[in-house]
Design an enzyme around this catalytic site. Structure first.
Site, PDB file in Angstrom:
ATOM      1  N   SER A  70     -57.764  -7.944 120.503  1.00 33.62           N
ATOM      2  CA  SER A  70     -58.635  -7.004 119.735  1.00 33.62           C
ATOM      3  C   SER A  70     -58.668  -5.482 120.172  1.00 33.62           C
ATOM      4  CB  SER A  70     -59.840  -7.641 119.894  1.00 33.62           C
ATOM      5  OG  SER A  70     -60.813  -7.176 119.165  1.00 33.62           O
ATOM      6  N   GLU A  77     -73.002  -8.511 114.074  1.00 35.45           N
ATOM      7  CA  GLU A  77     -73.250  -7.816 115.265  1.00 35.45           C
ATOM      8  C   GLU A  77     -73.286  -6.246 115.208  1.00 35.45           C
ATOM      9  OE1 GLU A  77     -71.878 -10.330 119.083  1.00 35.45           O
ATOM     10  OE2 GLU A  77     -70.324  -9.196 117.990  1.00 35.45           O
ATOM     11  N   ARG A 108     -77.986  -7.484 130.539  1.00 33.53           N
ATOM     12  CA  ARG A 108     -77.204  -8.751 130.661  1.00 33.53           C
ATOM     13  C   ARG A 108     -75.757  -8.469 131.201  1.00 33.53           C
ATOM     14  NH1 ARG A 108     -73.432  -8.000 126.520  1.00 33.53           N
ATOM     15  NH2 ARG A 108     -73.047 -10.285 126.599  1.00 33.53           N
ATOM     16  N   PRO A 109     -75.213  -9.611 131.745  1.00 32.57           N
ATOM     17  CA  PRO A 109     -74.076  -9.749 132.311  1.00 32.57           C
ATOM     18  C   PRO A 109     -73.145  -9.663 131.066  1.00 32.57           C
ATOM     19  CG  PRO A 109     -75.236 -11.761 132.734  1.00 32.57           C
ATOM     20  CD  PRO A 109     -76.174 -11.026 131.940  1.00 32.57           C
ATOM     21  N   SER A 110     -72.145  -8.918 131.179  1.00 34.35           N
ATOM     22  CA  SER A 110     -70.996  -9.000 130.048  1.00 34.35           C
ATOM     23  C   SER A 110     -70.153 -10.199 130.134  1.00 34.35           C
ATOM     24  CB  SER A 110     -69.979  -7.919 130.269  1.00 34.35           C
ATOM     25  OG  SER A 110     -68.859  -8.122 129.543  1.00 34.35           O
ATOM     26  N   GLY A 111     -69.989 -10.892 128.902  1.00 37.54           N
ATOM     27  CA  GLY A 111     -68.992 -11.961 128.899  1.00 37.54           C
ATOM     28  C   GLY A 111     -67.616 -11.703 128.918  1.00 37.54           C
ATOM     29  N   THR A 112     -67.421 -10.489 128.832  1.00 40.18           N
ATOM     30  CA  THR A 112     -65.701 -10.162 128.661  1.00 40.18           C
ATOM     31  C   THR A 112     -65.353  -9.356 129.815  1.00 40.18           C
ATOM     32  OG1 THR A 112     -66.314  -8.169 127.304  1.00 40.18           O
ATOM     33  CG2 THR A 112     -65.908 -10.324 126.056  1.00 40.18           C
ATOM     34  N   ASP A 134     -61.085  -7.370 112.715  1.00 40.98           N
ATOM     35  CA  ASP A 134     -62.044  -8.300 112.541  1.00 40.98           C
ATOM     36  C   ASP A 134     -63.611  -7.743 112.812  1.00 40.98           C
ATOM     37  OD1 ASP A 134     -62.374  -8.209 115.307  1.00 40.98           O
ATOM     38  OD2 ASP A 134     -62.433 -10.432 115.786  1.00 40.98           O
ATOM     39  N   ARG A 155     -74.461  -4.832 131.204  1.00 42.74           N
ATOM     40  CA  ARG A 155     -74.660  -4.102 130.144  1.00 42.74           C
ATOM     41  C   ARG A 155     -76.174  -3.905 130.274  1.00 42.74           C
ATOM     42  NH1 ARG A 155     -69.682  -3.441 128.321  1.00 42.74           N
ATOM     43  NH2 ARG A 155     -68.500  -5.435 127.807  1.00 42.74           N
TER      44      ARG A 155
HETATM   45  C1  16G Z   1     -66.458 -10.312 122.379  1.00 44.13           C
HETATM   46  C2  16G Z   1     -66.857 -11.122 120.989  1.00 44.13           C
HETATM   47  C3  16G Z   1     -67.968 -10.115 120.164  1.00 44.13           C
HETATM   48  C4  16G Z   1     -69.000  -9.691 121.340  1.00 44.13           C
HETATM   49  C5  16G Z   1     -68.538  -8.923 122.539  1.00 44.13           C
HETATM   50  C6  16G Z   1     -69.456  -8.678 123.771  1.00 44.13           C
HETATM   51  C7  16G Z   1     -65.926 -12.503 119.495  1.00 44.13           C
HETATM   52  C8  16G Z   1     -64.827 -12.704 118.435  1.00 44.13           C
HETATM   53  N1  16G Z   1     -66.001 -11.385 120.005  1.00 44.13           N
HETATM   54  O1  16G Z   1     -65.536  -9.267 121.588  1.00 44.13           O
HETATM   55  O2  16G Z   1     -68.692 -10.844 119.348  1.00 44.13           O
HETATM   56  O3  16G Z   1     -69.744  -8.770 120.718  1.00 44.13           O
HETATM   57  O4  16G Z   1     -67.260  -9.750 123.090  1.00 44.13           O
HETATM   58  O5  16G Z   1     -68.873  -8.499 124.615  1.00 44.13           O
HETATM   59  O6  16G Z   1     -66.611 -13.358 119.694  1.00 44.13           O
HETATM   60  P1  16G Z   1     -69.688  -8.481 126.185  1.00 44.13           P
HETATM   61  O7  16G Z   1     -70.171  -9.935 126.422  1.00 44.13           O
HETATM   62  O8  16G Z   1     -68.801  -8.087 127.181  1.00 44.13           O
HETATM   63  O9  16G Z   1     -70.866  -7.531 125.819  1.00 44.13           O
HETATM   64 MG    MG Z   2     -61.473  -7.719 117.316  1.00 47.03          MG
END
Ligand code: 16G
Ligand code: MG
EC number: 5.4.2.3
Length: 564
Positions: A64, A370, A496-500, A280, A505
């Site tokens: 992405s 979002e 919140r803790p980031s999911g990625t 996306d 954050r």
């Molecule tokens: C990912 C998610 C997006 C979300 C972002 C938040 C998908 C396809 N993508 O890019 O929806 O806004 O993570 O990330 O689900 P964060 O948890 O690090 O804030």
């Molecule tokens: Mg994307």
């Protein structure tokens, strides 16, 4: 299962010792060089999932909006949705199994999920334009074939196009044809039908500048533009011919830096939009006559779409249950506008497309976005049938509205948020309503807001509830935010803790009546507490100051001198 062959092929895609990855919000993502074994194993897993669901499963190779050197992979479930949560866990176990344990994990998953190994399997594969993607998708194919699965490799596709293909294949072609032409034709036909009805189709409504993040969106939009050119002419920027993927451009850059992408000349009041690297996500923007930059994010896109759908329903005389789904990041002004002016119910879910998508399925018509530009609208089967009937039976004016709704339904990609499809929906609505980009922007005014990310020793010290809007731990954090927030009008903050990423954050907004620093108080105070409670704050925290895009360097020491 031919275990001998699996072992042999797995050795050709060996896992680096000790490497641990997690199937997160958007699948696996990391440096491309660490992903070969993950791809092979996701090929295996896709076959098991396909056998279990007796359906076609998708595998998308993309990272992405991440830098070009990264890559990633995610699986797409039968109706084009994200992989079911229990299978996300299987994906993580399988990806992290050491070479000698891989077979056992594979058998465990098959047993736990009662997979009939005799069942046929079919997997479709797509990839973005990253230099590493072609080889990595070949590793997925190796995994699929060694487990005896059939496959179709679509090659280069946007992520939402792959979701679309999976959805088409599993619904016997009712949703559309599972080919790239099928996708172009379905969307373009609906778009051209819609824009034919627009009374205001002057040049102002016909042209749009598109920043493609130097990604797959550029290729696909180029291929598609002649299908819809009688309704819209697009000018492509950052089309990958010279710049680097996602570098200083794309939806993520524009949203988080609140400035236009590099490489795009913008005249005042010109309508522009940006896709992200796998197309996306979409955001719009323009420069006003004074040269000020205005961002139109997912919240305003949801508002435009849901108000248009509601107007059409009123014209047709249908009272269907329509709902808008947002996350905690939605600007308070957008939520208030939707609830109080448009009288549309709004729901909040955790961050991540799958949560919003799931909630939106509960309504006759569910619009979800979002703030960062991921989103689409979903229509229940009953609604689709009702609208089709109305388009044939109702008398003139009502029939026209029903026909419009029928085309809008076809224009949305209901399998996943899709920058190309959303762009065409937005362009059609603006043309039909005769709205300029400034008029759209003026629907409501965003509350001043700030967002930042901070690295702490362990982000798991923070847990949240109420769709991530309230902190449960560490103790005292939420109380401190509450005490502060109640002093200011329309203010709100959350952590919140980031999911990625390995970061926390912090978001805040307030009606600070022109004095923007007020919002910073909400940011800095939670951060201050955070750094105190997380045992070992890392030396430097990088604060991404959204507006203006500066990177603020704050150490925990300098924070402790701040007085609130
Ligand atoms: C990912 C998610 C997006 C979300 C972002 C938040 C998908 C396809 N993508 O890019 O929806 O806004 O993570 O990330 O689900 P964060 O948890 O690090 O804030
Ligand atoms: Mg994307």
């Amino acid at each position: 299962m031919d275990l001998g062959a699996i072992t042999k092929y797995s050795a050709l895609h060996a896992k680096p010792n000790g490497l641990i990855l997690q199937y997160g919000t958007a699948g696996f993502r990391t440096k491309a060089e660490h992903l070969d074994h993950v791809m092979f194993r996701m090929g295996l897993l896709a076959v098991l999932r396909s056998k279990q669901t007796k359906s076609t499963i998708g595998v998308m190779v993309t990272a992405s909006h991440n830098p070009e050197e990264d890559n990633g992979v995610k699986l797409v479930d039968p109706l084009g949705e994200m992989l079911a949560p229990s299978w996300e866990e299987h994906a993580t176990c399988l990806a992290n199994a050491e070479e000698q344990d891989m077979q056992r994990v594979l058998i465990d998953i098959s047993e736990k999920e009662a997979v009939n190994l005799q069942q046929d399997a079919f997997v479709v594969i797509g990839r973005d334009t990253r230099p590493s993607s072609e080889k990595l998708s070949q590793s997925v194919i190796d995994g699929v074939t060694v487990l005896g699965g059939q496959f179709h490799d679509y090659g280069l596709l946007t992520t939402p196009q792959l979701h679309y293909m999976v959805y088409c294949r599993n619904t016997g072609g009712r949703y559309g044809k599972a080919t790239i032409e099928g996708y172009y034709q379905k969307l373009s036909k609906a778009f051209v039908e819609l824009t034919k009805q627009a009374s205001c189709s002057g040049d102002e409504y016909r042209s749009l500048k598109v920043d493609c993040a130097n990604g797959i969106g550029a290729l696909k939009l180029r291929e598609m533009e002649h299908y819809f050119s009688q309704g819209l002419s697009v000018q492509l920027f950052n089309d990958g011919s010279k710049g680097k993927l996602n570098h200083l451009c794309g939806a993520d850059f524009v949203k988080s830096h609140q400035k236009p992408p590099q490489g795009m000349e913008i005249k005042s009041n010109e309508r522009c939009c940006s896709f992200d690297g796998d197309a996306d996500r979409i955001v719009y923007y323009y420069h006003d006559a004074d040269g000020h930059f205005h961002l139109i994010d997912g919240d305003k896109i949801a508002t435009l779409i849901s108000s248009f759908l509601k107007e059409l329903l009123v014209e047709i005389g249908e009272s269907l249950n329509i709902g808008v789904v947002q996350t905690a990041y939605a600007n308070g002004s957008s939520t208030r506008y939707l609830e109080e002016v448009m009288k549309v119910p709004v729901y909040c879910t955790k961050t991540g497309v799958k949560h919003l998508h799931h909630k939106a399925q509960e309504f006759d018509i569910g619009v979800y976005f979002e703030a960062n530009g991921h989103g689409t609208a979903l229509f229940s089967t009953a609604v689709e049938m009702k609208i089709k009937q109305s388009a044939e039976q109702l008398e003139d004016k009502k029939r026209k509205a029903a026909k419009m709704l029928e085309n809008i339904i076809d224009l949305f990609n209901q399998a996943a948020g899709d920058a190309i499809s959303d762009m065409l929906v937005i362009e059609a609505i603006l043309a039909l309503k005769g709205l300029t980009v400034q008029q759209w922007d003026a629907l409501y005014t965003d509350l001043p807001n700030r967002q930042l990310k901070v690295q702490v020793a362990d982000r798991r010290v923070i847990s949240t509830t109420n769709a991530e809007r309230q902190a449960v731990t560490p103790p005292g954090l939420q109380e401190a935010i509450n005490d502060l927030v109640k002093k200011y009008k329309l203010s709100r903050a959350f952590v919140r803790p980031s999911g990625t990423e390995d970061v926390v954050r912090v978001y805040a907004e307030a009606d600070s009546q022109g004095s923007r620093p007020v919002v910073w108080i909400f940011i800095i105070w939670p951060l201050h507490i955070l750094l105190k409670v997380s045992a070992k704050p890392r030396q430097t925290s990088v604060l991404n100051r959204e507006s203006g895009g500066d990177i603020w360097q704050l150490s925990s020491r300098s924070l402790s001198h701040l007085r609130v």
